[in-house]
Design a protein around this motif. Structure first.
Motif, mmCIF file in Angstrom:
data_model
loop_
_atom_site.group_PDB
_atom_site.id
_atom_site.type_symbol
_atom_site.label_atom_id
_atom_site.label_comp_id
_atom_site.label_asym_id
_atom_site.label_seq_id
_atom_site.Cartn_x
_atom_site.Cartn_y
_atom_site.Cartn_z
ATOM 1 N N MET A 1 0.928 -1.011 -0.119
ATOM 2 C CA MET A 1 0.083 -0.040 0.067
ATOM 3 C C MET A 1 0.934 1.094 0.060
ATOM 4 N N ASP A 2 0.824 2.005 -1.161
ATOM 5 C CA ASP A 2 1.576 3.425 -1.081
ATOM 6 C C ASP A 2 0.915 4.358 -0.214
ATOM 7 N N GLY A 3 2.029 5.588 -0.239
ATOM 8 C CA GLY A 3 1.215 6.439 0.610
ATOM 9 C C GLY A 3 0.045 7.156 0.427
ATOM 10 N N GLN A 4 -0.410 7.231 -1.137
ATOM 11 C CA GLN A 4 -1.633 7.756 -1.385
ATOM 12 C C GLN A 4 -2.817 6.823 -0.848
ATOM 13 N N THR A 5 -2.787 5.486 -1.061
ATOM 14 C CA THR A 5 -3.437 4.521 -0.497
ATOM 15 C C THR A 5 -3.486 4.529 0.980
ATOM 16 N N LEU A 6 -2.643 4.604 1.799
ATOM 17 C CA LEU A 6 -2.830 4.824 3.206
ATOM 18 C C LEU A 6 -3.301 6.134 3.712
ATOM 19 N N GLY A 7 -3.490 7.229 2.800
ATOM 20 C CA GLY A 7 -4.257 8.282 2.883
ATOM 21 C C GLY A 7 -5.559 8.319 2.702
ATOM 22 N N ASN A 8 -5.723 7.615 1.392
ATOM 23 C CA ASN A 8 -7.199 7.808 0.965
ATOM 24 C C ASN A 8 -8.165 6.794 1.712
ATOM 25 N N LEU A 9 -7.564 5.918 2.265
ATOM 26 C CA LEU A 9 -8.230 4.595 3.182
ATOM 27 C C LEU A 9 -8.310 5.185 4.588
ATOM 28 N N GLU A 10 -7.728 6.376 4.695
ATOM 29 C CA GLU A 10 -7.981 6.640 6.252
ATOM 30 C C GLU A 10 -7.393 5.797 7.289
ATOM 31 N N ILE A 11 -6.174 5.365 7.037
ATOM 32 C CA ILE A 11 -5.546 4.005 7.729
ATOM 33 C C ILE A 11 -5.197 4.492 9.160
ATOM 34 N N PHE A 12 -4.465 5.608 9.063
ATOM 35 C CA PHE A 12 -3.855 6.430 10.275
ATOM 36 C C PHE A 12 -4.430 7.665 10.595
ATOM 37 N N ASN A 13 -4.935 8.280 9.670
ATOM 38 C CA ASN A 13 -5.421 9.911 9.822
ATOM 39 C C ASN A 13 -6.740 9.994 8.933
ATOM 40 N N ASN A 14 -7.393 10.609 9.470
ATOM 41 C CA ASN A 14 -8.669 10.833 8.685
ATOM 42 C C ASN A 14 -8.591 12.170 7.809
ATOM 43 N N ASN A 15 -9.301 12.219 6.554
ATOM 44 C CA ASN A 15 -9.391 13.266 6.042
ATOM 45 C C ASN A 15 -9.781 14.724 6.175
ATOM 46 N N SER A 16 -10.510 14.596 7.596
ATOM 47 C CA SER A 16 -11.242 15.801 7.845
ATOM 48 C C SER A 16 -10.435 16.730 8.776
ATOM 49 N N ASP A 17 -9.804 16.142 9.940
ATOM 50 C CA ASP A 17 -8.955 17.063 10.453
ATOM 51 C C ASP A 17 -7.630 16.411 10.763
ATOM 52 N N GLY A 18 -7.296 15.220 10.099
ATOM 53 C CA GLY A 18 -6.077 14.714 10.346
ATOM 54 C C GLY A 18 -5.635 13.932 11.600
ATOM 55 N N GLN B 1 -6.817 10.885 14.540
ATOM 56 C CA GLN B 1 -6.934 9.366 14.528
ATOM 57 C C GLN B 1 -8.349 8.910 14.596
ATOM 58 N N SER B 2 -9.341 9.882 14.734
ATOM 59 C CA SER B 2 -10.571 9.489 14.834
ATOM 60 C C SER B 2 -11.356 9.001 13.415
ATOM 61 N N GLY B 3 -11.976 7.953 13.495
ATOM 62 C CA GLY B 3 -12.416 7.562 12.090
ATOM 63 C C GLY B 3 -11.604 6.826 11.242
ATOM 64 N N THR B 4 -10.530 6.213 11.894
ATOM 65 C CA THR B 4 -9.463 5.625 11.037
ATOM 66 C C THR B 4 -9.594 3.933 11.266
ATOM 67 N N LEU B 5 -8.589 3.200 10.539
ATOM 68 C CA LEU B 5 -8.554 1.939 10.730
ATOM 69 C C LEU B 5 -7.830 1.557 12.121
ATOM 70 N N TYR B 6 -6.918 2.159 12.301
ATOM 71 C CA TYR B 6 -6.019 1.997 13.513
ATOM 72 C C TYR B 6 -6.670 2.179 14.853
ATOM 73 N N MET B 7 -7.743 3.349 14.811
ATOM 74 C CA MET B 7 -8.338 3.556 15.871
ATOM 75 C C MET B 7 -9.590 2.399 16.227
ATOM 76 N N TYR B 8 -10.111 1.931 15.177
ATOM 77 C CA TYR B 8 -11.109 0.921 15.180
ATOM 78 C C TYR B 8 -10.438 -0.293 15.670
ATOM 79 N N LEU B 9 -9.279 -0.631 15.392
ATOM 80 C CA LEU B 9 -8.733 -1.997 15.860
ATOM 81 C C LEU B 9 -7.783 -1.863 17.206
ATOM 82 N N ASP B 10 -7.439 -0.466 17.516
ATOM 83 C CA ASP B 10 -6.825 -0.180 18.924
ATOM 84 C C ASP B 10 -7.594 -0.580 20.128
#
Length: 891
Positions: A521-538, A540-549
């Protein structure tokens, strides 16, 4: 009117024989009445008139009955004092520079008023108060003055009489309106007085060590040029400070003076601005200075680090008595002991996230046109670990973006002129994805990036990273290896400047692979899928990391992030993780007991790193004033590590009894726990030593004898550093897998264990017996609607197939805006990632083949958590899409 009554009731009734003049003479000057009143401050009253008319104030209706004036007695004649004597200080201002000429004749505490009678427009009698003979302009209430600006009143009064007399009268009086006019000018004068006395620190005169000014492209902000004449005029203590400061201009430098730490000049401005310390003109050489006592220095340093500053401390190497023993004019020896930065901090409460310092080096790839090779090296100073590697990248800088998203560095060091424009744009782009952007530190060409041969010689001569050079010699890819060595050389040079020799000598060097062996997964994919940071305010809320953590320990949280960055491509390893998750989901008691043990654990990974850094590092203990403090901290750290490992071993032995270690052993290698050679017996000896020598290890006042004892215990303990690292990693794995089980058990929707299919060999791509497949029933987005309280809408997805059912391999998803396209695409990718992590998947059933790459060009601006969808402008021939590329038999 009530306010007038309360004030005039205290006025003394004037004598009738002095009612003769409508002019008042003050020092020979005459002032005509202008409906104003003056209250005497220091000047006695000579003439008054009877007050029988009505007194009017601004916007006040006339009184129908004349006010009665009561006699006033100030108590000087022996009679009882009136009530006014307690508040008369509000009506007078004593001039300390002018003495009364005759105290018997002039009473400074008597007040009189002179009034003239005028006829109103409606035939009513009006009274215009005028100043008496010895009155000047005194404090006046709003009801006694017309509603005009203060400056206009002053100007009108000046024009009404002799200006020279007026100024001589008011030379010692403060007029409020004039104070307001001069306020800004006084501030400017104070600011001028607080500017630096050193001309070479003025913004227009400042230069680096090579004489370059800030506008020069080669300007080095780390150094400062000090004229030789200025150095010769400095005192010995001044030279101590500026000899160091001129080499560390980018660092806030604390200078130890007795029991205080002080900041000077430009650093004093930072202390005044960030810490709200009062700036004074004192300290070394009577310059601008702020300071803090010894008890508050640690808190001040942590505050500055949290705000992104680099902080250094110059400590005293001897006491004042020791300095005097060398001579009466001797100066206390001082030395820069260490420098702390946000990217290299290893002490204090800086959160569970890993803190990384990254160095990158770029060069052209001669084998492929248009591609580049980027070497990198990054360090975690708290854990004493260094990673080295390289990546092949193109103009899109997708691999560099993936590296930045995975490492999430606090600071990036790069060659100012050796990095392409595309790479520099990628640095800025992916550095702004999180809530806190890292520090980008460009270095001048040739300043920090060495030749690969020079790096090897440096590592060998100073014995940095023992054994690393031998491993490098066996590297097959020489081109990538040389670029990585250059990046490592830059990192080493930077750590040397920060006085972090223990990190260089005692860190473990590991190889880091961005893509190899995992789902790509390249950087664009990690950003678009909101893996670590969301696209709203940057955040961790609403991210895969927060969901699994649902992890409890800090090492567990850091390991979860590493796993998400590198999902597995090995079916056996994925199923081993899923087996442990199954056991924890089924055994609720074991899950609860595991959580109770984990809650008691400190950050064992960082504690082990700090203990390793303390081995054979006694120079800091020799410092006369902070050596005891450092020793006290080391006792506490070692005690916490021993007690924490005991809790960890007890947890592993509990799981061994529950039968979970057999499944866990397939996920992570475990050392021998029990028996004569087990870690349990070995650790018991150190527990006894801590209880005997340091019973109160968290607040132990250590002595010189304790220092020797602690050093011996640490050296014996670190002999099994590899085994302790295995224990800590095993505990972290348990924490992550327990987190997966909690997610599977307490999610808002149905979760299932994914089925990973092995690949079969097709005879022809169009007539394959079994090929890549992705079939999910009841798929739902795991966290798109979780926070808003709504229930997710499930979807069925079928791609590929086997011998029984055949589905298309490609799906073109269309629909109106806000129709759920992005949500379904993201949910599909997230399900694949979760499956190859070894986690349960949101859906009723999930059957899939291994996926080797996910790349996206879908609504990067869509904000699912906030319900916003924005159309994407595409170039000709481009479509926003998400592709999960499954492994086929040809891979």
């Amino acid at each position: 009117m009530q306010r007038q009554k309360s004030i005039l009731s205290f006025l003394k009734k004037p004598s009738p024989e002095d009612q003769s003049s409508n002019y008042n003479t003050v020092n020979g000057g005459k002032f005509q009445s202008k409906n104003t009143v003056a209250v005497a401050k220091n000047i006695p009253i000579c003439s008054t008139i009877d007050l029988k008319e009505e007194i009017l104030g601004t916007e006040t209706l006339p009184e129908k009955v004349p006010r009665q004036i009561f006699p006033f007695n100030d108590g000087h004649d022996g009679n009882k004092s009136s009530v006014f004597s307690s508040i008369r200080h509000k009506f007078f201002k004593v001039d300390s520079r002018e003495k009364p000429r005759d105290l018997a004749k002039y009473d400074p505490f008597k007040i009189s008023a002179v009034c003239t009678k005028n006829e109103g427009s409606e035939g009513k009698e009006l009274v215009s108060p005028i100043p008496s003979d010895d009155h000047g302009f005194g404090p006046e209430t709003p009801s006694m003055q017309p509603s005009v600006p203060g400056l206009k009143r002053v100007q009108d009064n000046i024009c009404s009489g002799d200006k020279s007399d007026w100024f001589s009268l008011n030379v010692n009086k403060r007029i409020k309106s004039l104070d307001g006019l001069n306020f800004e000018r006084k501030n400017l004068e104070e600011e001028f007085e607080m500017t630096s006395k050193f001309e070479w620190l003025h913004p227009s005169q400042i230069k680096d060590a090579n004489g370059r000014k800030p506008g020069d492209p080669l300007y080095d902000k780390q150094t400062l040029y000090i004229p030789p004449d200025a150095l010769r005029k400095m005192s010995a203590s001044q030279k101590q400070y500026w000899d160091v400061k001129c080499k560390y201009m980018d660092i806030v430098l604390f200078f130890k003076v007795g029991k205080f730490y002080e900041l000077y000049e430009l650093d004093a401005e930072i202390g005044h601005k960030e810490l709200d310390w009062k700036m004074t003109l004192s300290g070394v050489g009577k310059c601008r200075q702020v300071g803090i006592s010894e008890s508050g220095i640690d808190e001040a340093v942590q505050k500055l680090l949290a705000r992104g500053y680099k902080v250094g401390r110059m400590e005293q190497l001897e006491t004042s008595e020791q300095a005097k023993s060398r001579g009466s004019t001797s100066v206390i020896r001082r030395k820069l002991v260490h420098v702390l930065t946000p990217s290299t901090t290893s002490e204090g409460n800086f959160g569970p996230d890993a803190v990384h310092l990254l160095a990158v080096k770029e060069t052209c790839n001669e084998r492929e046109n248009g591609s580049t090779i980027i070497g990198f090296a990054f360090v975690d100073c708290a854990a004493l670990k260094v990673w080295v590697g390289s990546i092949d990248d193109d103009a899109s800088c997708a691999a560099l973006g993936a590296l930045l998203m995975q490492v999430s560095p606090k600071e990036v060091i790069y060659n100012a002129r050796g990095l392409s424009k595309d790479s520099q744009k990628a640095l800025k782009k992916y550095s702004s994805t999180g809530p806190a952007a890292p520090l980008l530190s460009p270095v001048q060409p040739g300043a920090d990036f060495f030749d690969p041969a020079e790096v090897k010689n440096l590592l060998d001569s100073k014995r940095y990273f023992k054994g690393f050079c031998n491993k490098c010699d066996h590297t097959s890819d020489v081109a990538n290896h040389d670029v990585a060595l250059c990046a490592l050389g830059c990192l080493v040079n930077h750590l040397e400047r920060l006085m972090l020799d223990e990190v260089l000598r005692k860190s473990d060097v590991l190889s880091y692979e961005v893509y190899r062996g995992c789902l790509k997964m390249d950087g664009q994919t990690l950003g678009n899928l909101e893996i670590f940071n969301n696209n709203s305010d940057g955040s961790q809320s609403g991210t895969l990391y927060m969901y699994l953590d649902n992890c409890v320990t800090s090492p567990g949280k850091r390991l979860l992030r590493k796993w998400i960055c590198h999902p597995l491509k090995d079916i056996g390893k994925i199923n081993h993780r899923l087996d442990v998750v199954d056991r924890l989901v089924e055994n609720s008691d074991a899950t609860l007991s595991t959580a109770q043990y984990l809650h008691k654990l400190p950050d064992l990974d960082r504690l082990l790193g700090r203990v390793k850094a303390s081995i054979q590092s006694s120079e800091a203990l020799l410092l006369p004033l902070i050596g005891a403090k450092i020793l006290k901290q080391r006792v506490k750290v070692f005690g916490l590590l021993v007690k924490g490992l005991r809790i960890g071993l007890d947890l592993l032995m509990l799981l061994q009894k529950e039968g979970l270690t057999s499944s866990l052993a397939k996920v992570v290698s475990l050392p021998v726990l029990d028996g004569n050679n087990g870690l349990d017996k070995f650790l018991t000896q150190f527990e006894a030593a801590i209880d005997s020598d340091f019973p109160n290890f968290q607040d132990h006042n250590a002595t010189d004898f304790d220092a020797e004892t602690l050093s011996i215990l640490m050296e014996l303990f670190i002999e099994k550093a590899t085994e302790w690292s295995q224990v800590i990693y095993a505990i972290s794995c348990i924490d992550v897998l327990r987190s997966f089980s909690v997610t599977a058990k307490f999610s808002s929707g149905i979760m299932c264990r994914p089925v990973i299919l092995p690949l079969s060999k097709p005879t022809n791509f169009c007539k394959e017996i079994g090929g890549p497949t992705l079939n999910i029933k009841g798929l739902w987005h795991p966290y798109a609607l979780g926070e808003s309280g709504g229930l997710p809408v499930p979807n069925d997805l079928h791609l590929g197939g086997n011998m029984n059912i055949r589905y298309p391999h490609t799906l073109l998803l269309t629909g109106p805006n806000m129709g759920g396209k992005s949500t379904l695409l993201r949910a599909t990718c997230l399900a694949v990632i979760m499956a190859q992590l070894g986690c349960y998947v949101p859906g009723e059933t999930c059957v899939l083949s291994l996926v080797d790459i996910i790349f996206t060009r879908l609504g990067a601006t869509d904000r699912i958590m906030t319900g916003e969808s924005i159309p994407i402008p595409c170039r000709d021939g481009e479509l926003p899409l998400t592709v999960c590329h499954a492994l086929s038999s040809t891979h």
